[in-house]
Design an enzyme around this catalytic site. Structure first.
Site, PDB file in Angstrom:
ATOM      1  N   GLY A 122      11.806  34.786 101.740  1.00  0.00           N
ATOM      2  CA  GLY A 122      10.966  33.626 101.438  1.00  0.00           C
ATOM      3  C   GLY A 122      10.569  32.879 102.709  1.00  0.00           C
ATOM      4  N   GLU A 154      14.520  41.527 100.807  1.00  0.00           N
ATOM      5  CA  GLU A 154      14.934  41.292  99.419  1.00  0.00           C
ATOM      6  C   GLU A 154      15.489  42.545  98.765  1.00  0.00           C
ATOM      7  OE1 GLU A 154      12.128  40.187 100.798  1.00  0.00           O
ATOM      8  OE2 GLU A 154      11.623  38.179 100.085  1.00  0.00           O
TER       9      GLU A 154
HETATM   10  N1  DAK Z   1      20.866  31.877 101.456  1.00  0.00           N
HETATM   11  C1  DAK Z   1      22.005  31.161 101.451  1.00  0.00           C
HETATM   12  N2  DAK Z   1      22.843  31.085 102.503  1.00  0.00           N
HETATM   13  C2  DAK Z   1      22.506  31.773 103.605  1.00  0.00           C
HETATM   14  C3  DAK Z   1      21.327  32.552 103.681  1.00  0.00           C
HETATM   15  C4  DAK Z   1      20.468  32.581 102.525  1.00  0.00           C
HETATM   16  N3  DAK Z   1      19.307  33.250 102.498  1.00  0.00           N
HETATM   17  N4  DAK Z   1      21.277  33.121 104.912  1.00  0.00           N
HETATM   18  C5  DAK Z   1      22.379  32.704 105.564  1.00  0.00           C
HETATM   19  N5  DAK Z   1      23.123  31.901 104.788  1.00  0.00           N
HETATM   20  C6  DAK Z   1      24.385  31.267 105.099  1.00  0.00           C
HETATM   21  C7  DAK Z   1      25.521  32.277 105.155  1.00  0.00           C
HETATM   22  O1  DAK Z   1      26.027  32.541 103.878  1.00  0.00           O
HETATM   23  C8  DAK Z   1      26.504  31.547 106.037  1.00  0.00           C
HETATM   24  O2  DAK Z   1      27.181  30.580 105.258  1.00  0.00           O
HETATM   25  P1  DAK Z   1      28.735  30.190 105.520  1.00  0.00           P
HETATM   26  O3  DAK Z   1      29.477  31.471 105.409  1.00  0.00           O
HETATM   27  O4  DAK Z   1      28.778  29.642 106.918  1.00  0.00           O
HETATM   28  O5  DAK Z   1      29.071  29.199 104.461  1.00  0.00           O
HETATM   29  C9  DAK Z   1      25.624  30.811 107.027  1.00  0.00           C
HETATM   30  O6  DAK Z   1      24.343  30.707 106.405  1.00  0.00           O
HETATM   31  C10 DAK Z   1      25.463  31.558 108.332  1.00  0.00           C
HETATM   32  O7  DAK Z   1      25.038  32.909 108.009  1.00  0.00           O
HETATM   33  P2  DAK Z   1      25.355  34.138 108.961  1.00  0.00           P
HETATM   34  O8  DAK Z   1      26.795  34.064 109.411  1.00  0.00           O
HETATM   35  O9  DAK Z   1      24.926  35.348 108.242  1.00  0.00           O
HETATM   36  O10 DAK Z   1      24.443  33.798 110.207  1.00  0.00           O
HETATM   37  P3  DAK Z   1      23.877  34.768 111.332  1.00  0.00           P
HETATM   38  O11 DAK Z   1      23.277  33.866 112.341  1.00  0.00           O
HETATM   39  O12 DAK Z   1      24.929  35.749 111.760  1.00  0.00           O
HETATM   40  O13 DAK Z   1      22.726  35.634 110.624  1.00  0.00           O
HETATM   41  C11 DAK Z   1      20.744  35.885 109.207  1.00  0.00           C
HETATM   42  C12 DAK Z   1      21.503  35.014 110.253  1.00  0.00           C
HETATM   43  C13 DAK Z   1      19.519  35.059 108.793  1.00  0.00           C
HETATM   44  C14 DAK Z   1      20.260  37.180 109.884  1.00  0.00           C
HETATM   45  C15 DAK Z   1      21.670  36.222 108.030  1.00  0.00           C
HETATM   46  O14 DAK Z   1      22.298  35.024 107.591  1.00  0.00           O
HETATM   47  C16 DAK Z   1      20.943  36.862 106.861  1.00  0.00           C
HETATM   48  O15 DAK Z   1      20.658  38.043 106.873  1.00  0.00           O
HETATM   49  N6  DAK Z   1      20.682  36.053 105.799  1.00  0.00           N
HETATM   50  C17 DAK Z   1      20.133  36.531 104.546  1.00  0.00           C
HETATM   51  C18 DAK Z   1      18.691  36.995 104.712  1.00  0.00           C
HETATM   52  C19 DAK Z   1      18.076  37.453 103.397  1.00  0.00           C
HETATM   53  O16 DAK Z   1      18.577  38.379 102.751  1.00  0.00           O
HETATM   54  N7  DAK Z   1      17.009  36.847 102.997  1.00  0.00           N
HETATM   55  C20 DAK Z   1      16.287  37.171 101.770  1.00  0.00           C
HETATM   56  C21 DAK Z   1      16.733  36.230 100.684  1.00  0.00           C
HETATM   57  S1  DAK Z   1      15.917  36.624  99.134  1.00  0.00           S
HETATM   58  C22 DAK Z   1      10.927  33.185  94.397  1.00  0.00           C
HETATM   59  C23 DAK Z   1      10.217  33.283  95.574  1.00  0.00           C
HETATM   60  C24 DAK Z   1      10.787  33.829  96.690  1.00  0.00           C
HETATM   61  C25 DAK Z   1      12.085  34.301  96.673  1.00  0.00           C
HETATM   62  C26 DAK Z   1      12.804  34.201  95.495  1.00  0.00           C
HETATM   63  C27 DAK Z   1      12.233  33.651  94.366  1.00  0.00           C
HETATM   64  N8  DAK Z   1      10.331  32.603  93.231  1.00  0.00           N
HETATM   65  C28 DAK Z   1       8.938  32.126  93.290  1.00  0.00           C
HETATM   66  C29 DAK Z   1      11.034  32.475  92.036  1.00  0.00           C
HETATM   67  C30 DAK Z   1      12.652  34.851  97.902  1.00  0.00           C
HETATM   68  C31 DAK Z   1      13.780  35.580  97.939  1.00  0.00           C
HETATM   69  C32 DAK Z   1      14.485  35.757  99.213  1.00  0.00           C
HETATM   70  O17 DAK Z   1      14.081  35.262 100.249  1.00  0.00           O
END
Ligand code: DAK
Length: 267
Positions: free
Chosen positions: A118, A141
């Site tokens: 997002g 995603e």
């Molecule tokens: N959500 C929640 N928490 C998150 C997060 C996220 N997307 N990304 C990181 N965090 C949190 C981690 O859980 C961690 O929390 P604590 O353990 O400290 O409590 C903290 O942030 C630090 O994370 P990292 O230790 O992983 O940090 P790094 O710097 O090592 O890595 C990173 C950064 C951004 C590469 C990594 O955190 C990562 O890969 N994050 C997830 C990326 C991801 O999968 N993104 C896609 C999400 S799904 C919709 C429209 C759009 C969407 C949905 C619905 N509608 C219109 C209904 C979109 C969906 C998505 O985006």
């Protein structure tokens, strides 16, 4: 130009908003501990601030940025855990995304670090993007068993083409800033410490242009991706003609003929 009041929406938790300066409003995503994950509250605040900016003559362009290491890590995954399809359909987030999409004034984005899911979809709502050379763009995603849900499959494909979009969406692989510039996702890649300055300089330049023309120019360029060529050309012609009724058009043309700088008022 600075302004003392009114304050730009007091009580914001997830974003930082300055006062308009030189007709530019700067918005910074600010949930560093959660890597600027776009929880519902953040999207609501962003939509509310843009609604206020829409009606503020002191705002002619918006600069949107995030943190040094992360622009935004996508939707807040913790909010997704227990959601049913019905919850997703009824989710107010759709309204907030629509408010961002429909914001009529130009938005310049400055991206550093991770710009994912997002977060990348939000970046693609900006009209012009600058990115630091360490920025990474992705739609991961698929790793969560879902697909982009805020227009990512559509906008990304329009911007970088089918093959590169498929690669990102199907594999979750990231695209570097250099490749993003080559592919047309961003306008310019630069040193990370220069990203905001460059974006702000351009935003201020745009803010000096006649606001009505800037607004119709944005609408017209966005039409290119949304309509048939012939419809887009017809709409462009109407907007072009409409601008001939504006005092800013008189001012722009007069200033040129009189060899002076124009002063645009937005009507
Ligand atoms: N959500 C929640 N928490 C998150 C997060 C996220 N997307 N990304 C990181 N965090 C949190 C981690 O859980 C961690 O929390 P604590 O353990 O400290 O409590 C903290 O942030 C630090 O994370 P990292 O230790 O992983 O940090 P790094 O710097 O090592 O890595 C990173 C950064 C951004 C590469 C990594 O955190 C990562 O890969 N994050 C997830 C990326 C991801 O999968 N993104 C896609 C999400 S799904 C919709 C429209 C759009 C969407 C949905 C619905 N509608 C219109 C209904 C979109 C969906 C998505 O985006």
């Amino acid at each position: 130009m600075t302004r003392e009041s009114p304050p730009y929406l007091a009580g914001l938790e997830d974003i930082l908003v300055g006062q308009p300066e030189d007709f530019v409003l700067t918005i910074r995503l600010n949930r560093p501990k959660a890597r600027n994950a776009l929880r519902t509250q953040l999207l609501k605040e962003l939509a509310d601030v843009l609604a206020q900016a829409s009606n503020d003559d002191d705002v002619r362009c918006v600069l949107l940025t995030g943190g040094e290491k992360v622009f935004a890590a996508g939707a807040d995954i913790t909010e997704m855990k227990d959601k049913s399809p019905v919850d997703v359909i009824n989710d107010p987030r759709g309204h907030y995304w629509a408010a961002i999409r429909d914001f009529a004034k130009p938005i310049v984005g400055a991206v550093n670090g991770f710009c994912l899911g997002g977060g990348n979809e939000l970046a693609m709502h900006c009209d012009i993007l600058f990115a630091g050379n360490t920025a990474q763009f992705g739609q991961p995603e698929i790793n969560l068993g879902i697909i982009p849900g805020a227009g990512g499959t559509q906008r990304l494909t329009q911007m970088v083409g089918k093959s590169k979009a498929m690669r990102m969406v199907l594999s979750g692989e990231f695209m570097s800033a250099t490749e993003a510039e080559k592919a047309g996702l961003i306008a310019e890649v630069c040193e990370p410490e220069l990203t905001i300055d460059k974006a702000l300089t351009l935003a201020k330049k745009i803010a000096k242009k006649p606001p009505l023309a800037a607004r119709l120019a944005k609408e017209s360029v966005l039409n290119a991706a949304d309509t048939l060529l012939s419809d887009g050309i017809k709409a462009e012609r109407k907007s072009f003609a409409t601008l001939f009724a504006s005092s800013d058009k008189q001012e722009g043309v007069s200033a040129f003929m009189e060899k002076r700088k124009p002063t645009f008022k937005g009507h």
